[in-house]
Design a protein around this motif. Structure first.
Motif, PDB file in Angstrom:
ATOM      1  N   ASP A  49       0.849  -1.196   0.000  1.00  0.00           N
ATOM      2  CA  ASP A  49       0.000   0.000   0.000  1.00  0.00           C
ATOM      3  C   ASP A  49       0.880   1.241   0.000  1.00  0.00           C
ATOM      4  N   THR A  58       3.719   7.534   2.372  1.00  0.00           N
ATOM      5  CA  THR A  58       4.072   6.459   3.296  1.00  0.00           C
ATOM      6  C   THR A  58       3.808   5.113   2.646  1.00  0.00           C
ATOM      7  N   LYS A  69       3.732   0.872   2.753  1.00  0.00           N
ATOM      8  CA  LYS A  69       3.506  -0.287   3.607  1.00  0.00           C
ATOM      9  C   LYS A  69       3.898  -1.525   2.820  1.00  0.00           C
ATOM     10  N   ASN A  95       4.445  -5.617   1.951  1.00  0.00           N
ATOM     11  CA  ASN A  95       3.731  -6.870   2.179  1.00  0.00           C
ATOM     12  C   ASN A  95       4.516  -7.733   3.164  1.00  0.00           C
ATOM     13  N   SER A 107       8.100  -6.821   4.457  1.00  0.00           N
ATOM     14  CA  SER A 107       8.261  -6.439   5.872  1.00  0.00           C
ATOM     15  C   SER A 107       9.376  -7.242   6.526  1.00  0.00           C
ATOM     16  N   GLY A 118       8.008  -2.474  11.700  1.00  0.00           N
ATOM     17  CA  GLY A 118       6.604  -2.244  11.319  1.00  0.00           C
ATOM     18  C   GLY A 118       6.329  -2.443   9.847  1.00  0.00           C
ATOM     19  N   GLY A 119       7.377  -2.565   9.031  1.00  0.00           N
ATOM     20  CA  GLY A 119       7.184  -2.795   7.602  1.00  0.00           C
ATOM     21  C   GLY A 119       6.704  -1.584   6.849  1.00  0.00           C
ATOM     22  N   SER A 120       7.173  -0.393   7.258  1.00  0.00           N
ATOM     23  CA  SER A 120       6.754   0.827   6.569  1.00  0.00           C
ATOM     24  C   SER A 120       7.947   1.748   6.354  1.00  0.00           C
ATOM     25  N   GLN A 149       8.934   5.893   4.319  1.00  0.00           N
ATOM     26  CA  GLN A 149       8.339   7.154   3.866  1.00  0.00           C
ATOM     27  C   GLN A 149       9.209   7.795   2.790  1.00  0.00           C
ATOM     28  N   ARG A 195       0.966   2.180  -5.726  1.00  0.00           N
ATOM     29  CA  ARG A 195      -0.024   1.145  -5.403  1.00  0.00           C
ATOM     30  C   ARG A 195      -0.281   0.248  -6.611  1.00  0.00           C
TER      31      ARG A 195
END
Length: 528
Positions: free
Chosen positions: A258, A273, A275, A277, A281, A316-318, A320, A338
């Motif tokens: 995402d 930001t 995210k 998968n 992650s 957290g798998g994110s 920026q 996306r």
């Protein structure tokens, strides 16, 4: 005629009711209880609604090159796993070149490469211990085809995120894509959104390497030089920050689940930001845990967007992406990330923009031609065939209703050529009735009774009508299969119109005549 099956009459009434219900959403809003399958109006095509028309050329050879480049990492991993040392790993076009360090490892390396790279033709090792692997032609062709198919899906995801309805995204030839976005006027934004490759990579910065020596030409093995975005310095000149990076890509955009627009709290500016998968992650967690205190570069479309320091393990798998984005730029970047990266670069080779006013003029002219054509046909049939002509006129109106209802229910898009198809269908619909009525006249001239003449006229005209309409239907199917854009719109309308006209000419008119003569024991004369 006296024993016309009742089930056919009920079938006609059912089709009439369904056609009315399917056509109604085109002229008014339907109530909430209306069946969902019958509540969609016909969508208008680009030439009627206005919008953007683009033809894109996909650089399919780049997709092949990129596929071979990815196999360099695979070769590196399998050789290291088997502890076979190498001097050089490189890709060039559709070939891989692997130079083994020790001659004693050549046999083991050859067996390993054959097993690992079955999609390649492996040549024997040269005098300098170099193996050359050439991608098989069949695999390269499949990669090119898949690149176009994948590009279509990526582009569709990006356009759907714009909120437009009924976009046309189809393949043209071997490496081109037709894109039509009805009702969308910002062609510049559409081109930017569609054409960006959006390739996202995460690479580690080589903290131990000497950037100055690398800039002078002495690049350490396994490293590459990449640059940040162009920025204007104090002297007014544009400068780009160089970075010495590890060539290996730690993470890519394919592992993004995402992407959302956010606000960077440090600088109070728009950011995106990401995210990852589950796979991404896990890899990001391992990457940040193993390289705390080091920098990793976020590379978007070959430009180093930023190279932040990994302060601590990030589980957290994110991540920026920042870069002084405007709200629109951040929103578009989130859309394309996306939707995923294009498998190969695309180039706009044809562009047209149609305004809504031109589309409205086309609608007005098309509707005028349909109305005028219908009125002329109705008047001619009423005068020339009298009461039988009026029966044909009722069937023609039923035919028009059936076309609109069917096209609305199947979600077809009405185009200007589609309107031409409707006008053509009007003529074809009465042509079948003309055949039947002329056969009835011939039967009357032979001295048959009116009822026998009606039966004989329908029976003798049946095979001619079927043959004529089936051959036209085959031509329409061929047009739909091999045509594109407006040609398909014409083919859809023509196909639906042919099926509707056969139903109304053969079944509906006969039912009307049968019902009107059912209770009359003897008919002296026909009004035909």
């Amino acid at each position: 005629m006296h024993s016309f099956p009742r089930w056919k009459i009920w079938l006609i009434l059912t089709v009439l009711v369904v056609s009315l219900m399917g056509s109604l959403p085109n002229i008014m809003s339907t109530p909430s209880w209306w069946p969902s399958a019958l509540s969609h109006p016909m969508s208008l095509g680009l030439d009627l609604k206005g919008g953007v028309h683009l033809v894109l050329d996909v650089d399919v050879n780049k997709a092949v090159t990129h596929s071979v480049e990815e196999d360099v990492d695979t070769a590196r991993q399998v050789l290291r796993k088997e502890k076979i040392r190498y001097r050089k790993l490189a890709s060039e076009g559709n070939t891989l070149k692997i130079t083994i360090k020790e001659a004693s490892d050549l046999a083991a390396a050859e067996t390993l490469l054959k097993d690992t790279f079955s999609n390649y033709n492996l040549s024997p090792a040269a005098a300098d211990n170099t193996f050359v692997l050439t991608l098989k032609d069949s695999v390269a062709d499949e990669t090119r085809k898949f690149a176009v198919d994948q590009a279509i899906e990526v582009i569709r995801g990006r356009i759907d995120a714009l909120g437009t309805t009924e976009p046309v995204i189809v393949k043209q030839g071997d490496h081109r894509i037709l894109v039509q976005i009805p009702g969308y006027e910002d062609s510049a934004r559409a081109k930017q959104l569609i054409g960006r490759t959006a390739e996202l990579q995460f690479k580690l910065v080589d903290e131990k390497g000497d950037l100055e020596k690398a800039m002078a030409g002495s690049i350490p093995p396994g490293d590459i030089i990449m640059y940040g975005p162009a920025k204007r310095g104090a002297n007014g000149q544009l400068n780009r920050q160089p970075y010495l990076l590890k060539k290996h890509t730690e993470l890519s955009g394919s592992e993004i689940a995402d992407a959302r627009v956010s606000i960077d709290s440090r600088f109070n500016e728009y950011a995106v930001t990401l995210k990852f998968n589950s796979k991404g992650s896990h890899r990001f967690d391992k990457l940040t845990a193993a390289h705390v205190g080091e920098r990793f570069a976020i590379i978007l479309e070959g430009v180093v967007n930023s190279a932040p320091v990994i302060r601590e393990r990030i589980s957290g798998g994110s991540a920026q992406i920042t870069g002084s984005f405007t709200p629109a730029e951040a929103h578009d970047l989130a859309i394309i990330l996306r939707a995923g990266a294009l498998p190969a670069p695309v180039q706009v080779v044809e562009e047209r923009s149609i305004g809504p006013s031109l589309g409205q003029d086309s609608i007005d002219q098309g509707m005028k031609s349909i109305i005028i054509g219908t009125l002329f046909v109705l008047v001619f049939m009423g005068i020339y065939y009298r009461m039988f002509g009026m029966v044909a006129n009722v069937a023609l109106i039923f035919n028009m209703l059936l076309i609109i209802g069917a096209m609305s229910m199947i979600g077809s898009t009405l185009t200007l050529p589609g309107m031409a198809g409707i006008v053509l269908t009007i003529g074809m619909a009465v042509d079948a009735n003309v055949l039947i009525f002329e056969r009835i006249r011939e039967e009357l001239n032979l001295g048959k009774t009116p009822l026998a003449a009606i039966d004989g006229g329908y029976d003798k005209a049946f095979s001619t009508i079927i043959d004529a309409n089936i051959t036209t239907l085959i031509a329409a199917i061929v047009l739909f299969q091999f045509g594109s854009g407006p040609v398909k719109g014409f083919a859809v309308t023509l196909s639906v119109g042919i099926l509707a006209s056969m139903f109304t000419a053969i079944t509906v008119t006969r039912a009307i005549i049968a019902v009107s003569t059912e209770k009359r024991a003897r008919i002296e004369k026909l009004s035909i």
